[in-house]
Scaffold this motif. Structure first.
Motif, PDB file in Angstrom:
ATOM      1  N   ALA A 119       0.836  -1.206   0.000  1.00  0.00           N
ATOM      2  CA  ALA A 119       0.000   0.000   0.000  1.00  0.00           C
ATOM      3  C   ALA A 119       0.870   1.254   0.000  1.00  0.00           C
ATOM      4  O   ALA A 119       0.544   2.250  -0.662  1.00  0.00           O
ATOM      5  N   ILE A 120       1.991   1.218   0.746  1.00  0.00           N
ATOM      6  CA  ILE A 120       2.919   2.353   0.741  1.00  0.00           C
ATOM      7  C   ILE A 120       3.538   2.510  -0.646  1.00  0.00           C
ATOM      8  O   ILE A 120       3.639   3.627  -1.174  1.00  0.00           O
ATOM      9  N   THR A 121       3.946   1.394  -1.235  1.00  0.00           N
ATOM     10  CA  THR A 121       4.525   1.433  -2.576  1.00  0.00           C
ATOM     11  C   THR A 121       3.541   2.013  -3.581  1.00  0.00           C
ATOM     12  O   THR A 121       3.903   2.838  -4.431  1.00  0.00           O
ATOM     13  N   LEU A 122       2.286   1.606  -3.484  1.00  0.00           N
ATOM     14  CA  LEU A 122       1.257   2.073  -4.407  1.00  0.00           C
ATOM     15  C   LEU A 122       1.056   3.578  -4.289  1.00  0.00           C
ATOM     16  O   LEU A 122       0.924   4.287  -5.297  1.00  0.00           O
ATOM     17  N   VAL A 123       1.015   4.074  -3.060  1.00  0.00           N
ATOM     18  CA  VAL A 123       0.864   5.516  -2.844  1.00  0.00           C
ATOM     19  C   VAL A 123       2.007   6.275  -3.500  1.00  0.00           C
ATOM     20  O   VAL A 123       1.802   7.276  -4.207  1.00  0.00           O
TER      21      VAL A 123
END
Length: 528
Positions: A119-123
């Motif tokens: 989720a951090i990577t996606l953001v």
């Protein structure tokens, strides 16, 4: 001397300096030859270190005690800065809400920590989309309503995130949040800094950038106060974070459009018979400053690797590897962010005297020296001291970023170029936490289930990042105290902002002279 390097007023050129009552120009280069590259590289070391003369000159312009300089700001400039700072601070809190709750999210959504890190990577991957969209809106239609729209969208998505019940829905919400989050830095930094007096900009840059660390600190405090005491768990922090942006919107609506932006648009229309030249100027900016733009992306990739590599997985390391209690983890994370805030403010101001590049390099060396105690000392007092100084250096370098980007970007496209460079760097560094979490699983701790030696992995990772950032900074340009002013008409510009305008390409064209003698060299060329 090479008189050919001075071009006529009829060409599209970048202003460099007022010399004897009129403007001197250098021809921007569309193609860089190997000879040009060698000349440029020859200037990197000589121009890196501050000299006694350069420090004396800086002391005339910048006070040693930076805080009296803040009194030069009027009430409207102060409000511009505060509202931009608050938006950036809350943007950081919203981002770190996931980092601080990775263990809780993994348990509630029945996924391993590695999956939650996606989720951090996606953001980080999607922030560049928001930077492009809202950077264009901010430069084309103004800072005010771009700011308001950004805050309104954050309110909606944060409330929605608190209601997700599946991992796929959570990823979807974070993807949308990534686009919205990417819009904040360019518009907020332009709002906060572009109207401020020049002598206050360095210290304001440090304060503004440390809104990121302040947002993290607030996230740590609210995590302990709200999440750990709410029956709704991690959801409560997302619902809570949707409230304050309502106040930011109201405040920004009561303020006028950025005065700097209004004046720029007025002059542009005056020069072009009332017609907007945005797209024409955008094409011109890309043709003149393409190399500078590439460099800014590479620089911001290093900066983003340094922050995400040292912060995103750190709370998980404390709770999972070192088994810190909630109170102990809160204290250590707070200490880290206090060090970050102190470093950002102090180093940003120091860069006014010692230069942007030199200050960043000192931070890389200082941060590298703190890696071993940060990654391998497990006792509370030891890790608190090491994390304070590590974040002092990491965010100390970061404190220079807003003003450094502003000085290296054409003023007509400040929100767009600074925002896009920042978020492209974020996109490149987006997998930081996933890389660390994945590699960390190769180093399980003996006798403990689902516990890994994240400290070792983060230490090695950050060592590589500091080395990369140091090299990129040494090779890069600097334009301390100036702005790149894009000239579409070739007319002489005699405003204060057209001084010291040195682009990457212009430094290449000037040859191997030191920054201290650069303006004198160009002035001499013009006389000849």
């Amino acid at each position: 001397m090479a008189a050919e390097s001075i071009v006529s007023r009829d060409e599209s050129i970048a202003s460099l300096e007022k010399a004897e009552g009129r403007i001197t120009y250098l021809k921007p280069q569309s193609r860089i030859t190997w000879s040009d590259a060698k000349k440029y590289l020859a200037t990197r070391i000589p121009t890196l270190f501050p000299t006694k003369a350069s420090i004396r000159e800086a002391r005339k312009e910048y006070p040693i005690n930076p805080f009296p300089a803040l009194r030069s700001m009027n009430w409207l400039q102060t409000q511009y800065f505060i509202v931009g700072f608050l938006a950036w601070t809350w943007d950081a809190l919203d981002f770190f809400a996931v980092s601080l709750n990775m263990t809780n999210l993994a348990k509630d959504l029945d996924r391993p920590v590695k999956d939650i890190s996606h989720a951090i990577t996606l953001v980080l991957l999607l922030r560049v989309i928001g930077a492009l969209i809202f950077g264009y809106l901010g430069d084309r239609y103004g800072r005010k309503y771009s700011f308001v729209l950004t805050m309104a969208l954050i309110i909606v998505i944060q409330i929605g995130t608190g209601f997700v019940n599946s991992f796929s829905a959570f990823l979807g919400c974070r993807a949308i949040f990534g686009i919205i989050m990417g819009s904040v830095f360019g518009v907020a930094s332009a709002t906060a800094l572009e109207n401020a007096p020049n002598k206050a900009k360095s210290i304001l840059s440090g304060i503004f950038q440390e809104g990121y660390a302040f947002g993290y600190l607030l996230g740590v405090v609210f995590q302990r106060a709200i999440v750990d005491n709410s029956p709704h768990g991690w959801r409560a922090i997302f619902w809570f974070s949707a409230g304050p942006p309502v106040l930011f919107i109201a405040w920004r609506l009561m303020l006028p459009e950025s005065q700097h932006y209004v004046e720029r648009v007025r002059l542009e229309k005056l020069e072009n018979d009332g017609k907007s030249q945005f797209w024409k100027n955008a094409k011109l900016a890309c043709s003149q400053y393409w190399l500078s733009m590439i460099y800014l992306v590479l620089l911001m990739a290093g900066f983003n690797f340094s922050s995400h590599g040292s912060q995103d997985l750190f709370p998980t390391m404390l709770t999972s590897q070192y088994q810190f209690s909630a109170d102990a983890s809160t204290v250590t994370n707070s200490v880290a962010n206090l060090g970050a805030i102190a470093g950002g403010i102090i180093v940003a101001h120091a860069s006014s005297f010692f230069g942007r590049r030199f200050s960043i390099i000192v931070c890389c060396i200082g941060g590298g020296a703190m890696l071993y105690p940060w990654g391998f000392v497990a006792n509370k007092s030891g890790i608190n001291a090491s994390v304070f100084f590590l974040q002092f250096f990491v965010q100390g370098a970061w404190g220079i970023v807003p003003i450094h980007l502003t000085e290296l970007a054409p003023t007509e496209f400040r929100a767009l170029i600074t925002g896009v460079a920042y978020q492209l760097g974020n996109m490149i560094s987006s997998a930081s936490s996933t890389i660390e979490a994945s590699i960390g699983e190769r180093f399980p701790l003996e006798g403990r289930e689902d516990a890994y030696d994240y400290g070792k992995v983060m230490c090695i990772f950050m060592g590589c990042v500091f080395a990369y950032l140091l090299i990129v900074t040494v090779l890069g340009p600097e334009n301390k105290g100036g702005e790149l002013r894009l000239s579409t008409t070739g007319t002489e510009q005699d405003d204060e902002e057209s001084q010291n305008n040195i682009s990457f390409e212009e430094i290449v064209a000037a040859g191997p002279v030191s920054d201290l003698n650069f303006k004198q060299e160009i002035q001499h060329k013009e006389r000849v």
